[in-house]
Enzyme design. Structure first.
Site, mmCIF file in Angstrom:
data_model
loop_
_atom_site.group_PDB
_atom_site.id
_atom_site.type_symbol
_atom_site.label_atom_id
_atom_site.label_comp_id
_atom_site.label_asym_id
_atom_site.label_seq_id
_atom_site.Cartn_x
_atom_site.Cartn_y
_atom_site.Cartn_z
ATOM 1 N N ASP A 1 22.420 -6.632 -27.001
ATOM 2 C CA ASP A 1 22.506 -6.664 -25.543
ATOM 3 C C ASP A 1 21.216 -7.234 -24.960
ATOM 4 O OD1 ASP A 1 23.877 -6.152 -23.136
ATOM 5 O OD2 ASP A 1 22.838 -4.246 -22.860
ATOM 6 N N GLU A 2 21.301 -7.852 -23.792
ATOM 7 C CA GLU A 2 20.133 -8.451 -23.112
ATOM 8 C C GLU A 2 19.368 -9.359 -24.071
ATOM 9 O OE1 GLU A 2 20.060 -8.182 -20.048
ATOM 10 O OE2 GLU A 2 21.074 -6.322 -19.544
ATOM 11 N N ALA A 3 20.104 -10.246 -24.726
ATOM 12 C CA ALA A 3 19.528 -11.086 -25.778
ATOM 13 C C ALA A 3 18.525 -12.108 -25.258
ATOM 14 C CB ALA A 3 20.652 -11.802 -26.532
ATOM 15 N N GLN A 4 18.474 -12.308 -23.952
ATOM 16 C CA GLN A 4 17.473 -13.222 -23.404
ATOM 17 C C GLN A 4 16.055 -12.749 -23.689
ATOM 18 O OE1 GLN A 4 19.559 -11.405 -21.506
ATOM 19 N NE2 GLN A 4 18.456 -10.411 -19.828
ATOM 20 N N ALA B 1 28.555 -10.323 -14.797
ATOM 21 C CA ALA B 1 29.766 -11.018 -15.242
ATOM 22 C C ALA B 1 30.569 -10.190 -16.228
ATOM 23 C CB ALA B 1 29.399 -12.355 -15.878
ATOM 24 N N GLY B 2 30.005 -9.066 -16.675
ATOM 25 C CA GLY B 2 30.722 -8.221 -17.618
ATOM 26 C C GLY B 2 30.302 -8.394 -19.062
ATOM 27 N N LYS B 3 29.102 -8.925 -19.295
ATOM 28 C CA LYS B 3 28.621 -9.140 -20.665
ATOM 29 C C LYS B 3 28.593 -7.844 -21.460
ATOM 30 C CE LYS B 3 24.698 -10.781 -19.293
ATOM 31 N NZ LYS B 3 24.967 -10.744 -17.845
ATOM 32 N N THR B 4 28.026 -6.807 -20.867
ATOM 33 C CA THR B 4 27.884 -5.541 -21.583
ATOM 34 C C THR B 4 29.242 -4.900 -21.845
ATOM 35 O OG1 THR B 4 25.700 -5.194 -20.619
ATOM 36 C CG2 THR B 4 26.798 -3.266 -21.532
#
Length: 217
Positions: free
Chosen positions: A87-90, A13-16
């Site tokens: 980033d990749e906070a999950q 989705a373009g998070k990064t």
């Protein structure tokens, strides 16, 4: 007043890209952001955050054992930190989400987290669960399913396009392993056993630099 933000979405989705743009904005204004990325995500090399469209930046890696509050406090002894981006906070642990809230509440530094909300089985990741509970502000970064609906979930697929229903929650991979889908399509594929529809990306027409006016001359 500093806040804890959680920007979530399904994959691709373009998070990064948004994270890296935010870091650039801080630097452009003479401020110092500190970027974190999980050690387990080494698709683009260690200690790098890289978007699908080619943007990249150095980052500090973390494992589930690291204390992020102490990491920031140590940095503050050497330089000012104006923002923390994750980033990749999950992949954060519950304790690390709490530590990020401490960075906000005790150090008055804004923290922006970017990550997936749910895994390939439709279950919340640990980091996402606690960010959804504790963040001051939540924002969904939207993308679309191949059906045209908003994609809110992710399926892990095999080489034939069928959903993988069992396995470790964390398996690093890209478009070849995971597909973002709507909830309705998730039900069709994961529950109903239908084959996912693979889509070939449309080539960009960016090489055509002519303006609309030129086309009418």
């Amino acid at each position: 007043m500093a806040k804890l933000y959680f920007n979530y979405s399904s994959m691709n989705a373009g998070k990064t890209t948004v994270l890296l743009q935010s870091a650039h904005n801080y630097r452009e204004r003479g401020m110092t952001p500190m970027l974190f990325t999980p050690k387990l995500d080494d698709r683009y090399g260690t200690a790098w955050i890289k978007s699908r469209i080619g943007l990249q930046a150095r980052a500090t890696i973390f494992t589930s054992e690291d204390d992020l509050f102490e990491a920031i406090r140590a940095q503050l002894e050497e330089r000012n930190i104006h923002c923390v981006l994750v980033d990749e906070a999950q992949f954060l642990s519950r304790d690390q989400v709490y530590q990020l809230s401490e960075i906000v509440d005790r150090l008055n530094i804004p923290v922006l987290c970017f990550g997936l909300r749910t895994d390939f089985q439709g279950e919340l990741f640990e980091g996402s669960k606690h960010l959804l509970a504790w963040a001051d502000e939540l924002a969904e970064i939207k993308t679309i399913c191949h059906t045209g609906r908003k994609a809110t979930m992710v399926v892990r697929v095999d080489d034939d396009g069928y959903a993988i229903k069992e396995g470790a929650q964390v398996e690093i991979g890209g478009n070849e392993r995971y597909v973002s889908v709507s909830r309705a399509e998730f039900k069709n594929v994961f529950v109903g056993g239908q084959r996912i529809k693979f889509i070939e990306p449309v080539e960009s027409d960016a090489e055509d630099h002519s303006s609309p006016e030129d086309n009418h001359k």
